[in-house]
Design a protein around this motif. Structure first.
Motif, PDB file in Angstrom:
ATOM      1  N   TYR A   1      18.597  34.066  58.463  1.00  0.00           N
ATOM      2  CA  TYR A   1      17.530  33.377  57.748  1.00  0.00           C
ATOM      3  C   TYR A   1      17.005  34.211  56.579  1.00  0.00           C
ATOM      4  O   TYR A   1      16.686  33.668  55.513  1.00  0.00           O
ATOM      5  CB  TYR A   1      16.382  33.053  58.700  1.00  0.00           C
ATOM      6  N   SER A   2      16.898  35.522  56.769  1.00  0.00           N
ATOM      7  CA  SER A   2      16.394  36.385  55.695  1.00  0.00           C
ATOM      8  C   SER A   2      17.309  36.332  54.474  1.00  0.00           C
ATOM      9  O   SER A   2      16.833  36.301  53.331  1.00  0.00           O
ATOM     10  CB  SER A   2      16.265  37.833  56.192  1.00  0.00           C
ATOM     11  N   GLY A   3      18.600  36.332  54.724  1.00  0.00           N
ATOM     12  CA  GLY A   3      19.544  36.235  53.615  1.00  0.00           C
ATOM     13  C   GLY A   3      19.425  34.913  52.890  1.00  0.00           C
ATOM     14  O   GLY A   3      19.470  34.875  51.647  1.00  0.00           O
ATOM     15  N   TYR A   4      19.264  33.836  53.642  1.00  0.00           N
ATOM     16  CA  TYR A   4      19.114  32.513  53.033  1.00  0.00           C
ATOM     17  C   TYR A   4      17.814  32.437  52.247  1.00  0.00           C
ATOM     18  O   TYR A   4      17.776  31.923  51.120  1.00  0.00           O
ATOM     19  CB  TYR A   4      19.158  31.444  54.124  1.00  0.00           C
ATOM     20  N   GLU A   5      16.739  32.969  52.818  1.00  0.00           N
ATOM     21  CA  GLU A   5      15.456  32.936  52.131  1.00  0.00           C
ATOM     22  C   GLU A   5      15.506  33.744  50.831  1.00  0.00           C
ATOM     23  O   GLU A   5      14.960  33.319  49.802  1.00  0.00           O
ATOM     24  CB  GLU A   5      14.354  33.479  53.040  1.00  0.00           C
ATOM     25  N   ALA A   6      16.159  34.884  50.871  1.00  0.00           N
ATOM     26  CA  ALA A   6      16.293  35.689  49.648  1.00  0.00           C
ATOM     27  C   ALA A   6      17.072  34.926  48.587  1.00  0.00           C
ATOM     28  O   ALA A   6      16.766  35.012  47.391  1.00  0.00           O
ATOM     29  CB  ALA A   6      16.985  37.014  49.970  1.00  0.00           C
ATOM     30  N   LEU A   7      18.068  34.160  49.021  1.00  0.00           N
ATOM     31  CA  LEU A   7      18.894  33.392  48.089  1.00  0.00           C
ATOM     32  C   LEU A   7      18.076  32.310  47.394  1.00  0.00           C
ATOM     33  O   LEU A   7      18.074  32.207  46.159  1.00  0.00           O
ATOM     34  CB  LEU A   7      20.069  32.769  48.847  1.00  0.00           C
ATOM     35  N   TRP A   8      17.361  31.491  48.174  1.00  0.00           N
ATOM     36  CA  TRP A   8      16.657  30.368  47.535  1.00  0.00           C
ATOM     37  C   TRP A   8      15.399  30.813  46.807  1.00  0.00           C
ATOM     38  O   TRP A   8      15.031  30.225  45.781  1.00  0.00           O
ATOM     39  CB  TRP A   8      16.385  29.232  48.517  1.00  0.00           C
ATOM     40  N   THR A   9      14.727  31.865  47.289  1.00  0.00           N
ATOM     41  CA  THR A   9      13.543  32.333  46.559  1.00  0.00           C
ATOM     42  C   THR A   9      13.946  32.957  45.221  1.00  0.00           C
ATOM     43  O   THR A   9      13.243  32.779  44.212  1.00  0.00           O
ATOM     44  CB  THR A   9      12.725  33.341  47.376  1.00  0.00           C
TER      45      THR A   9
END
Length: 212
Positions: free
Chosen positions: A75-83
């Motif tokens: 989830y952290s990787g995904y959040e970093a991507l979209w933010t």
């Protein structure tokens, strides 16, 4: 910890610990892809990482702890991507929506070595409280950010209407992720992204240029 380890500078010890932790989290992902979630253990992860099982126990204590942190890392990787995509899109909310859709179909979000991880964990959310708590925390932040963008797009919309559009958009991309996961040979990420853009444009005609 040995005397030699204690004598190392604190920064070096911290960097080594972070490197080892990263090594184990990456190995956990590979183990899930190879063995499945249920059959992934501290032993399979340690073997994938080329480390002893004791090292895995030292950092994560248990299989449950390791898998929970693997989900959090996903989830952290995904959040970093979209933010990052949102921050780089500028102030135009239509550009922001397009950037978010583009990010959702990047390999880091839904590539063939990532989608099986999402669906493995999502299948266990309601049976494993710690997984559910991790997902809820990240999903809440995503929903709030997406709703804020939709409020900027739909100037006369209520908060509830903006939240509904945010939910529809995420449900749409989730559906395409599922199709990519179940039938990867018949559909690719570029097709899915284009279809999602066109669907959003039809739902909200003033967003026609989102599919340009």
């Amino acid at each position: 910890m040995s005397e030699a380890q204690l004598k190392r500078p604190r920064k070096e010890r911290k960097e080594n610990a972070e490197r080892r932790r990263r090594q184990l989290l990456d190995a956990a992902r590979r183990s899930i892809l190879t063995h499945g979630l249920a059959k992934t253990t501290l032993a399979t992860v340690a073997d994938e990482a080329g480390l002893s099982q004791g090292v895995a126990v030292f950092y994560f204590k248990s299989k449950a702890g390791l898998l929970t942190e693997t989900l959090r890392d996903l989830y952290s990787g995904y959040e970093a991507l979209w933010t990052s995509a949102l921050e780089g899109a500028g102030d135009d909310p239509v550009d922001q929506l397009r950037a978010l859709l583009d990010a959702d179909f990047e390999p880091a979000a839904c590539g063939p070595d990532v989608l099986p991880l999402w669906f493995a964990f999502w299948g266990e959310l309601h049976f494993t409280q710690t997984y559910d708590e991790v997902a809820d925390s990240f999903d809440t932040r995503r929903s709030e950010a997406l709703s804020a963008v939709w409020r900027s797009v739909l100037r006369d919309a209520s908060e509830e209407e903006a939240a509904q559009m945010a939910e529809w958009m995420d449900t749409l991309t989730d559906g395409y992720w599922q199709r990519l996961h179940l039938a990867p040979g018949s559909f690719d990420r570029r097709d899915a992204r284009r279809a999602a853009q066109e669907c959003i444009a039809r739902l909200v005609p003033q967003l026609g240029r989102i599919a340009e």
